[in-house]
Write a protein that holds these residues in place. Structure first.
Motif, short mmCIF file in Angstrom:
data_model
loop_
_atom_site.label_atom_id
_atom_site.label_comp_id
_atom_site.label_asym_id
_atom_site.label_seq_id
_atom_site.Cartn_x
_atom_site.Cartn_y
_atom_site.Cartn_z
N UNK A 402 0.85 -1.17 0.00
CA UNK A 402 0.00 0.00 0.00
C UNK A 402 0.89 1.23 0.00
N UNK A 403 0.53 2.21 -0.84
CA UNK A 403 1.31 3.45 -0.93
C UNK A 403 0.53 4.55 -0.22
N UNK A 404 1.19 5.21 0.73
CA UNK A 404 0.59 6.33 1.45
C UNK A 404 1.21 7.62 0.93
N UNK A 405 0.40 8.42 0.23
CA UNK A 405 0.86 9.66 -0.41
C UNK A 405 0.46 10.84 0.46
N UNK A 406 1.43 11.69 0.81
CA UNK A 406 1.19 12.90 1.62
C UNK A 406 1.45 14.12 0.74
N UNK A 407 0.43 14.97 0.58
CA UNK A 407 0.51 16.17 -0.26
C UNK A 407 0.27 17.41 0.59
N UNK A 408 0.91 18.53 0.22
CA UNK A 408 0.73 19.80 0.92
C UNK A 408 0.45 20.89 -0.10
N UNK A 409 -0.66 21.64 0.12
CA UNK A 409 -1.04 22.75 -0.76
C UNK A 409 -0.99 24.03 0.08
N UNK A 410 0.06 24.84 -0.06
CA UNK A 410 0.25 26.00 0.83
C UNK A 410 -0.81 27.09 0.66
N UNK A 411 -1.43 27.21 -0.52
CA UNK A 411 -2.40 28.28 -0.75
C UNK A 411 -3.85 27.85 -0.49
N UNK A 412 -4.08 26.63 -0.16
CA UNK A 412 -5.46 26.11 -0.05
C UNK A 412 -5.98 26.20 1.37
N UNK A 413 -7.27 26.31 1.44
CA UNK A 413 -7.98 26.25 2.71
C UNK A 413 -8.79 24.95 2.74
N UNK A 414 -9.21 24.49 3.93
CA UNK A 414 -10.00 23.24 3.99
C UNK A 414 -11.25 23.27 3.13
N UNK A 473 4.73 5.19 -8.58
CA UNK A 473 3.99 6.25 -7.92
C UNK A 473 4.87 6.99 -6.92
N UNK A 474 5.70 6.26 -6.20
CA UNK A 474 6.60 6.90 -5.23
C UNK A 474 7.59 7.83 -5.93
N UNK A 475 8.09 7.39 -7.06
CA UNK A 475 9.04 8.21 -7.83
C UNK A 475 8.36 9.46 -8.38
N UNK A 476 7.10 9.32 -8.85
CA UNK A 476 6.39 10.47 -9.43
C UNK A 476 6.09 11.52 -8.38
N UNK A 477 5.77 11.13 -7.17
CA UNK A 477 5.46 12.09 -6.11
C UNK A 477 6.71 12.85 -5.70
N UNK A 478 7.84 12.20 -5.71
CA UNK A 478 9.08 12.85 -5.31
C UNK A 478 9.69 13.70 -6.42
N UNK A 479 9.22 13.52 -7.66
CA UNK A 479 9.75 14.27 -8.79
C UNK A 479 8.83 15.46 -9.08
N UNK A 501 6.42 20.80 -3.63
CA UNK A 501 7.11 19.51 -3.86
C UNK A 501 7.95 19.05 -2.68
N UNK A 502 8.61 20.00 -1.95
CA UNK A 502 9.48 19.59 -0.87
C UNK A 502 8.72 18.97 0.30
N UNK A 503 7.46 19.28 0.40
CA UNK A 503 6.67 18.75 1.53
C UNK A 503 5.71 17.65 1.07
N UNK A 504 5.93 17.12 -0.11
CA UNK A 504 5.14 15.99 -0.62
C UNK A 504 6.00 14.73 -0.58
N UNK A 505 5.37 13.62 -0.16
CA UNK A 505 6.13 12.38 -0.03
C UNK A 505 5.22 11.19 -0.30
#
Length: 892
Positions: A402-414, A473-479, A501-505
């Motif tokens: 199972x791949x757990x993808x963590x994304x961060x959007x600095x300009x977004x609100x909930x 998928x892991x490689x695409x998230x880090x690229x 990108x730096x806060x996505x894993x």
């Protein structure tokens, strides 16, 4: 001299028109036979044996021919609907003891005649004899079914018709009759019939008896009733269970389905542990049947397997706050049911219920366990892997990732991550990984904080055994170059902004539990070895004694049951949440008479607005009415038999007798009747003894025990046998040989108790006709109805919740109410009230109709006005309908 054979040949050609002709032929043949026998004896003793044999043959032929002739007369009477004549003729023919085929036909026909005359008890006895004479004769079973149906023993009747159909499977009439009888079963009777099928399989050894928990048959029948009612709710009659029962009658109930059925009944009876065991046994039996058929799984087998897993989930889910509740195990069972049949709505609903108490991680782990264990047996994997997020069918024991993808959007609100943004993200990841969108789930959304600016989104991707896709998928998230395209591109960034990108894993996790992998390997090894190792728990279970469930099932009819006048069960009413019950004020619209029969079998009773009918069931039918005593008081009822004392055990004492007693004397002289030994007085003033010229032949027992009646003061002895007992009030003379003196206080009590409410003793009465049902001992009570008379508008006050105060209460909505015989003053006021209400209703309806007419006229006026205005504006005349079609927003 003619031989016996020649005599028979000569008379065989003659048509027998009456019994006299047949008897004359018999006498002639007998004389010839005797002459032949005498001649043979005188001429040569060797012929004695054959001549006697000829005589016996002639007698037997005469008896058979006479029986056939009487049977023919019975058949004619039966066709003419003269049923008494028919069964009398058949009885005469049976007394002649004809051959076995004729005898079975006679009993069958007499059973039919009894059925036509509605004497079903005698009809059943004859049908049983016919069946015993010819077990392979379908008509005997048919006759037995008809008699049982007349006795309202519908369950037994269905079995009898099933036996008849089994002997004549091509008979469409038999098959149709069997279906008609099955449909006449009430839901409670159908539950009892299903329980009977299970008990039969247990006795045959095809079904293991309950070993963990058990309840009484009454509780199991209630469980079946609730199961059937829930399955048939809102469905057209008769219902699926009736069709399934018919199929099981004709083709037997397979053990695999029997386990599933018993699991459902045990769950309704709150035997959750036993329900689990039965469902698991049903799963194993179904898998065994599928393996026995070459490993192929047809649609019915898969449907049964899905039902077995669903029943297992229901048993594990139990009820809220029950100590045996296992939500995790239930979710696992429901997941297996969904794997077998992804369209099962019941399994989806059950999984949602079980998942309410589980976390997302637990549900994911359950999905992995189901994958490892499989649902089709060890080594066979999943039936529908896509239902649980698996695109293919890996080998058992293979690891899951199972791949757990963590994304961060600095300009977004909930609020920016709405349903559209979520769907774009899921579909984009599914397209990138070429997986089913169901395998992509947004697990958490993290709101921005001071320590963690930006909106965080955690996405879970189930890749199964495809480790290559997980790595891509892991490689695409880090690229950074591939990240935006992988998560939805410009379409997503317009809604939530670009990711950082730096806060996505992305992290690949092995979610295969160790115990599941080991279990799959062990199961595969056992299958390869061709044997299984019994567990210690299974051995202990063989010796365990089943216990009661932790919670008892509340039986609504533990203390009583609802029946008809003949004791047959009625269909239980579907309960309304507000305990509503229909009432009738018209005698022409009376509902079906429903009786309440107490569980102890003492009585059967029903009530109307002003009357109580009581059927005293314990009174013997042969008991004469004069030996029955009924004590009626406003709040008390007692039905009993007086104690019988032998005639000679009593002595009549003259308390105020003159010295010279006359030949005829009355009770004023014979003051009391008392026991010789104890001195207890039984009668005093109710009887009169009068000396008459009685026959010299007196009752032997009375003459022996009562040798004389004497005056204790004067010593005068009255002759033996010249006395009789006469009632002073009625003048009735009791026969000497039938004399009994009965104690009204000490006899057997058939029914006794304090009434729930008061009755009017002067208007109450009782009957004893010496029959069964309403022809037996009946007591009719007239209610005082003080509560209704006090509040005439509250008619429900007439209801007695029980007959005696020591009885349990019956439910208000058990059956419909008959108010047609309420007190006349109450009914009169009710009629006045209803007339007023009806007048008001008619007035209201008239006013509503008038308003509708006025409204319609006003609408027509407005439409005409719009048509004229449109004509003035455009110069074209159009009707209102055309204007409405051209401009839907137009209002007339």
């Amino acid at each position: 001299m003619l031989s016996v054979e020649e005599v028979l040949r000569q008379h065989a050609s003659r048509q027998i028109t009456s019994l006299e002709t047949l008897d004359a032929d018999m006498r002639f043949g007998w004389a010839v036979s005797v002459q032949v026998s005498v001649t043979a004896v005188l001429s040569w003793w060797v012929y004695i044996g054959p001549a006697c044999s000829q005589t016996y043959t002639l007698f037997y032929v005469h008896r058979r021919l006479k029986a056939q002739h009487i049977k023919q007369r019975g058949d004619e009477a039966l066709k003419a609907e003269n049923y008494r004549e028919a069964w009398e003729r058949y009885s005469e023919a049976i007394m002649l003891q004809p051959d076995k085929p004729t005898l079975r036909t006679l009993h069958s026909n007499r059973s039919l005649a009894y059925c036509k005359a509605r004497r079903f008890g005698e009809a059943l006895a004859d049908a049983d004899v016919a069946q015993a004479l010819a077990p392979e004769w379908s008509k005997a079973h048919w006759r037995r079914g008809a008699a049982l149906l007349g006795l309202r023993r519908v369950g037994e009747a269905a079995l009898a018709y099933r036996d008849a159909w089994a002997l004549e499977k091509v008979d469409k009439e038999l098959e149709g009759k069997l279906w008609q009888v099955v449909q006449q079963l009430t839901r409670e009777q159908l539950g009892g019939a299903l329980l009977g099928l299970l008990r039969g399989l247990e006795e045959q050894g095809k079904l293991q008896r309950a070993r963990l928990e058990t309840v009484s048959d009454q509780e199991l029948r209630e469980g079946f009733f609730r199961l059937i009612s829930a399955a048939h709710k809102g469905k057209p009659k008769p219902g699926a269970f009736y069709e399934r029962y018919l199929n099981w009658l004709k083709h037997d109930l397979p053990p695999s389905l029997a386990y599933v059925l018993r699991s459902a009944a045990h769950r309704e009876a709150k035997c959750y542990l036993q329900a689990r065991a039965d469902a698991q046994a049903g799963v194993q039996a179904t898998l065994h049947d599928m393996q026995g058929s070459g490993g192929t799984a047809d649609k019915p087998a898969m449907a049964l397997l899905c039902e077995a897993y669903w029943r297992l989930g229901q048993a594990l889910l139990a009820e809220k706050d029950h100590p045996d509740r296992d939500c995790r195990g239930a979710a696992k069972a429901f997941a297996k049911a969904l794997d077998v049949d992804p369209g099962s709505e019941e399994a989806k609903e059950g999984l949602n219920q079980a998942g309410e108490n589980l976390t997302t991680e637990q549900l994911d782990q359950i999905a992995v366990e189901v994958y490892n264990e499989g649902v089709l047996g060890a080594g066979r994997g999943l039936a529908n892997p896509s239902a649980l997020g698996f695109a293919d069918v890996p080998k058992p024991g293979q690891r899951v990732f199972r791949v757990e993808v963590s994304l961060t959007f600095p300009q977004a609100k909930p609020s920016d991550l709405g349903s559209r943004a979520r769907e774009i993200l899921r579909l984009a990841l599914a397209a990138f990984t070429r997986l089913d969108p169901l395998r992509i789930s947004i697990e958490r959304v993290l709101a921005p904080t001071a320590s963690r600016p930006g909106l965080g989104v955690v996405v879970g991707v189930q890749v199964g055994a495809d480790l290559l896709t997980a790595g891509q998928l892991e490689k695409a998230v880090k690229d950074p170059a591939q990240l935006v395209a992988a998560i939805g591109g410009v379409e997503l960034t317009q809604l939530v902004g670009p990711p950082e990108p730096l806060r996505c894993s992305a992290e690949i996790r092995d979610v295969t539990p160790a115990f599941a992998l080991e279990g799959a390997q062990q199961a595969q090894q056992q299958q390869q070895q061709g044997h299984s190792v019994p567990s210690a728990d299974a051995e202990d279970m063989q010796l365990a004694v089943p216990s009661r469930p932790k919670m008892d099932l509340e039986l609504p009819y533990r203390l009583y049951r609802l029946v008809r006048a003949d004791g047959s069960l009625v269909e239980r009413a579907d309960k309304h949440p507000f305990c509503m019950s229909r009432v009738y004020y018209s005698a022409e619209e009376k509902p079906e008479e429903v009786w309440t029969e107490l569980a102890d079998g003492s009585c059967r009773w029903r009530q109307t607005g002003s009357e109580i009918k009581i059927m005293v069931l314990r009174v013997p039918q042969q008991l004469p009415a004069k030996q029955l005593e009924v004590t009626l008081e406003p709040l008390f009822l007692k039905v009993h038999e007086g104690e019988v004392h032998l005639e000679g055990d009593l002595e009549r004492e003259a308390t105020a007798a003159p010295q010279n007693l006359p030949r005829a004397w009355a009770l004023a002289v014979l003051g009391a009747v008392r026991d010789k030994k104890t001195g207890e007085v039984f009668l005093g003033g109710d009887l009169e003894r009068e000396a008459t010229a009685a026959p010299t032949t007196f009752h032997s027992a009375l003459a022996f025990v009562l040798p004389a009646v004497r005056d204790k003061k004067t010593g005068e002895v009255y002759p033996e046998g010249d006395l009789e007992l006469r009632d002073k009030k009625t003048g009735e003379v009791y026969p000497e040989g039938d004399l009994e003196l009965r104690d009204k206080k000490t006899g057997e009590v058939f029914l006794e108790g304090d009434l729930e409410r008061a009755v009017v003793p002067e208007e109450c009465f009782w009957t004893q006709c010496g029959g069964g049902g309403e022809d037996g001992c009946m007591v009719y009570l007239r209610k005082m109805n003080l509560e209704v008379l006090h509040k005439h508008w509250e008619h429900h006050q007439m209801w007695w919740p029980r007959l005696f105060r020591h009885h349990g209460e019956i439910a208000w909505d058990d059956y419909e109410k008959d108010y047609s015989d309420l007190p006349e003053e109450v009914l009169q006021r009710h009629r006045v009230t209803e007339a007023i209400k009806e007048g008001e209703q008619q007035l209201e309806n008239s006013e509503r109709t008038q308003r509708e007419i006025l409204q319609e006229k006003d609408d027509l006026r407005k439409r005409k006005r719009q048509e004229r205005l449109n004509e003035l504006r455009t110069g074209t005349r159009k009707d209102w309908v055309q204007l409405q079609r051209e401009n839907p927003a137009f209002e007339g």
